[in-house]
Design a protein around this motif. Structure first.
Motif, mmCIF file in Angstrom:
data_model
loop_
_atom_site.group_PDB
_atom_site.id
_atom_site.type_symbol
_atom_site.label_atom_id
_atom_site.label_comp_id
_atom_site.label_asym_id
_atom_site.label_seq_id
_atom_site.Cartn_x
_atom_site.Cartn_y
_atom_site.Cartn_z
ATOM 1 N N SER A 106 55.670 -27.091 -21.520
ATOM 2 C CA SER A 106 54.531 -26.439 -20.879
ATOM 3 C C SER A 106 54.312 -25.084 -21.554
ATOM 4 O O SER A 106 55.262 -24.346 -21.797
ATOM 5 C CB SER A 106 54.857 -26.312 -19.394
ATOM 6 O OG SER A 106 54.326 -25.141 -18.870
ATOM 7 N N ASP A 111 48.194 -24.761 -21.051
ATOM 8 C CA ASP A 111 48.029 -24.996 -19.611
ATOM 9 C C ASP A 111 46.677 -24.471 -19.129
ATOM 10 O O ASP A 111 46.021 -25.085 -18.282
ATOM 11 C CB ASP A 111 49.158 -24.320 -18.820
ATOM 12 C CG ASP A 111 50.415 -25.188 -18.797
ATOM 13 O OD1 ASP A 111 50.334 -26.346 -19.253
ATOM 14 O OD2 ASP A 111 51.470 -24.709 -18.341
ATOM 15 N N GLY A 116 46.435 -27.123 -16.496
ATOM 16 C CA GLY A 116 47.813 -27.501 -16.188
ATOM 17 C C GLY A 116 48.176 -28.920 -16.607
ATOM 18 O O GLY A 116 48.902 -29.603 -15.899
ATOM 19 N N GLY A 117 47.636 -29.345 -17.754
ATOM 20 C CA GLY A 117 48.064 -30.641 -18.298
ATOM 21 C C GLY A 117 47.317 -31.832 -17.717
ATOM 22 O O GLY A 117 47.912 -32.869 -17.459
ATOM 23 N N SER A 123 49.604 -32.827 -22.197
ATOM 24 C CA SER A 123 50.252 -32.999 -20.892
ATOM 25 C C SER A 123 51.558 -33.768 -21.060
ATOM 26 O O SER A 123 51.712 -34.597 -21.958
ATOM 27 C CB SER A 123 49.322 -33.697 -19.906
ATOM 28 O OG SER A 123 49.272 -35.053 -20.191
ATOM 29 N N ASP A 124 52.485 -33.484 -20.181
ATOM 30 C CA ASP A 124 53.810 -34.077 -20.251
ATOM 31 C C ASP A 124 53.721 -35.583 -19.963
ATOM 32 O O ASP A 124 52.754 -36.062 -19.376
ATOM 33 C CB ASP A 124 54.712 -33.382 -19.210
ATOM 34 C CG ASP A 124 56.168 -33.482 -19.585
ATOM 35 O OD1 ASP A 124 56.477 -34.029 -20.660
ATOM 36 O OD2 ASP A 124 57.012 -33.008 -18.793
ATOM 37 N N ASP A 224 53.428 -18.002 -25.453
ATOM 38 C CA ASP A 224 53.829 -19.402 -25.352
ATOM 39 C C ASP A 224 55.339 -19.578 -25.481
ATOM 40 O O ASP A 224 55.863 -20.660 -25.266
ATOM 41 C CB ASP A 224 53.106 -20.249 -26.409
ATOM 42 C CG ASP A 224 51.682 -20.561 -25.967
ATOM 43 O OD1 ASP A 224 51.437 -20.569 -24.746
ATOM 44 O OD2 ASP A 224 50.822 -20.770 -26.832
ATOM 45 N N SER A 227 56.824 -16.976 -21.241
ATOM 46 C CA SER A 227 55.633 -17.131 -20.403
ATOM 47 C C SER A 227 55.412 -15.936 -19.473
ATOM 48 O O SER A 227 54.284 -15.664 -19.084
ATOM 49 C CB SER A 227 55.704 -18.430 -19.617
ATOM 50 O OG SER A 227 56.904 -18.467 -18.895
#
Ligand code: STR
Length: 504
Positions: A106, A111, A116-117, A123-124, A224, A227
């Motif tokens: 992340s 994000d 937020g993905g 995205s995860d 990055d 954070s």
């Protein structure tokens, strides 16, 4: 329970000394606990002090590779990161143990970009991501191979592009604006069904915000890695937020228009296809929300524009260095296609043209270090244990320039993608779109678009160095993609195509 206070008071000087000693011990312990060679490391900053300077990561990692071998580790701040510089280990990460490494870290900038993905690229890995990706894949398939949609869109755009290029009347000019405008327009038509006239205000707005995102997305820099730094004022992040606002405003409006006019029958564009496929919930009851649709459209847009226009500009830059390559491609076009418009179905007949595109993507991959992967479970690479949460960077640049696999890797030689019969060969260490579960979802659209643009342009005109100009600098500049530095071309219509100056 009573709180127990340690009853010793330590002088401030002693504290400082103790902390320093602890840091030194930690630094020593931090070395090579895994047995994998790698950069030295300090607490907090990790290996960053050894990574300063202006060398872009793909070249820096290649340099480290000469010292530490093709697989080594470093610490980006606190994050253990394994760098893969060779093809065998890359196959392990991307294919053999693709599932283990299919996660994404992340990051603050991405994000923001993806709410937020809620996208595909950043995205995860999750069941919802898989469902979402499958929907995007099938929606893309409606427009690519087996359908004439993309072909029709590109071909109508090519006329405008060629007319614009030829209007230079032999003078030298920078082709990037014309090429990017044409590619942006193709993507706008594909994604939300709007085709703009060149110079249209909304098209310019789209190009402006996209450019703003491109300029700022990687400039978040340290944010990055650490954070918590996002709490401090950061000019790049503010600009990124502003561009995202403009993007979201435009796309939300398109989404509402599409919802209001959605009808039975074939989807008009990608937004329609996504909306129609949105309904069915995933295995665990999760659903693809409007936010997901919006983020997909935004990403298809950004990825479609940046990668395709950059690849075309790289190929043109190399053609200026190698007029003999351009001539050979034009001979192939004359023999196999003649004077009619090139179609997607001609691709099979034009292996040399395809080999030029391949060689362009090999020698200057738009994504020289693929988007970071993250280990989702404990796993291994090359026999070294990799624990969950480790970041993995695949250096596609190093793989595409590995002298063990490529003869004279720094030379532009399209023939390496053909056998002695002139038939296509695809070396296994050619992976411009990545590989495995995270392979680029737009690959087949991209290949077809590149083919249609380049073949139509080379059929109609020749690209030359303007009188007195030096050939383009091929070093490149790394932003979110690896771009050529600005350069100038002159174009001359080919026999029979002078007329295209009058189109549009
Ligand atoms: C470009 C700018 C933009 O508006 C949106 C995006 C999101 C998708 C990104 C794209 C970017 C740059 C190129 C990327 C793409 C996803 C896959 C592609 C990073 C930031 C590559 O891997 C080359």
């Amino acid at each position: 329970m009573a709180t127990y206070v340690f009853p010793v008071t330590v002088s401030p000087l002693l504290t400082v000394l103790l902390v320093l000693a602890a840091l030194a011990i930690l630094a020593a312990l931090g070395q090579r606990s895994s047995g994998m060679p790698g950069l030295p490391r300090l607490p907090v900053v990790g290996s960053l002090p050894w990574m300063t300077g202006t060398t872009p990561p793909h070249l820096l990692f290649m340099k480290f590779g000469r010292k530490y071998g093709p697989l080594f580790e470093l610490y980006l701040g606190p994050h253990r990161t394994v760098v893969v510089n060779d093809h065998d280990h890359a196959r392990e990460v991307l294919l053999q143990r693709g599932r283990d490494f299919a996660g994404r870290p992340s990051m603050v900038t991405t994000d923001l970009l993806t709410r937020g993905g809620k996208d595909i690229a950043f995205s995860d890995y999750s069941p919802l991501w898989k469902l979402h990706r499958r929907l995007v894949h099938s929606s893309f398939a409606l427009f690519g191979e087996g359908s004439s949609r993309l072909q029709d869109i590109v071909l109508s755009e090519v006329d405008g592009l060629c007319a614009e290029l030829l209007s230079s009347n032999g003078r030298g000019f920078d082709p990037s604006l014309a090429v990017t405008t044409a590619v942006t327009n193709v993507v706008c038509t594909l994604v939300f069904g709007t085709t703009y006239k060149h110079g249209d205000g909304e098209l310019q707005e789209v190009m402006r915000y996209n450019d703003g995102i491109v300029q700022t997305i990687t400039r978040g820099g340290l944010v990055d890695i650490f954070s918590w730094m996002k709490v401090f004022p950061n000019e790049s992040l503010s600009k990124l937020r502003a561009c995202i606002r403009v993007r979201d405003c435009l796309l939300t409006q398109k989404l509402h228009e599409h919802k209001a006019t959605l009808s039975e029958g074939d989807p008009r564009d990608l937004l329609d296809a996504l909306l129609k496929g949105q309904g069915s919930p995933g295995p665990d009851g999760t659903v693809i929300t409007d936010d997901h649709v919006l983020m997909t459209a935004a990403e298809a847009f950004g990825a479609g524009v940046e990668t395709t226009s950059t690849t075309l500009l790289w190929v043109l830059a190399y053609l200026l260095h190698h007029p003999e390559v351009q001539e050979k491609a034009q001979r192939e076009l004359d023999e196999e296609v003649g004077e009619r418009a090139v179609r997607a179905a001609d691709r099979g007949r034009l292996p040399y043209l395809d080999s030029i595109i391949n060689e362009g993507m090999r020698i200057r991959p738009v994504s020289p270090v693929l988007i970071p992967h993250i280990a989702m479970s404990d796993s291994s690479i090359g026999g070294h244990a990799i624990c969950r949460g480790t970041r993995v960077l695949v250096n596609m640049w190093a793989i595409h320039h590995d002298p063990d696999h490529w003869d004279q890797p720094d030379l532009f030689k399209p023939d390496r993608f053909l056998d002695d019969q002139g038939q296509r060969v695809t070396p296994s260490c050619f992976l411009p779109f990545g590989a495995g579960p995270r392979i680029c979802v737009g690959e087949s659209l991209a290949r077809m678009e590149l083919f249609l643009f380049l073949s139509s342009m080379l059929q109609r005109m020749s690209f030359m160095l303007p009188g007195g100009a030096t050939p383009p600098n091929l070093q490149g500049r790394l932003g979110v993609v690896l771009q050529p530095l600005p350069y100038k071309v002159a174009v001359r219509p080919r026999a029979g195509w002078e007329v295209s100056t009058h189109v549009n």
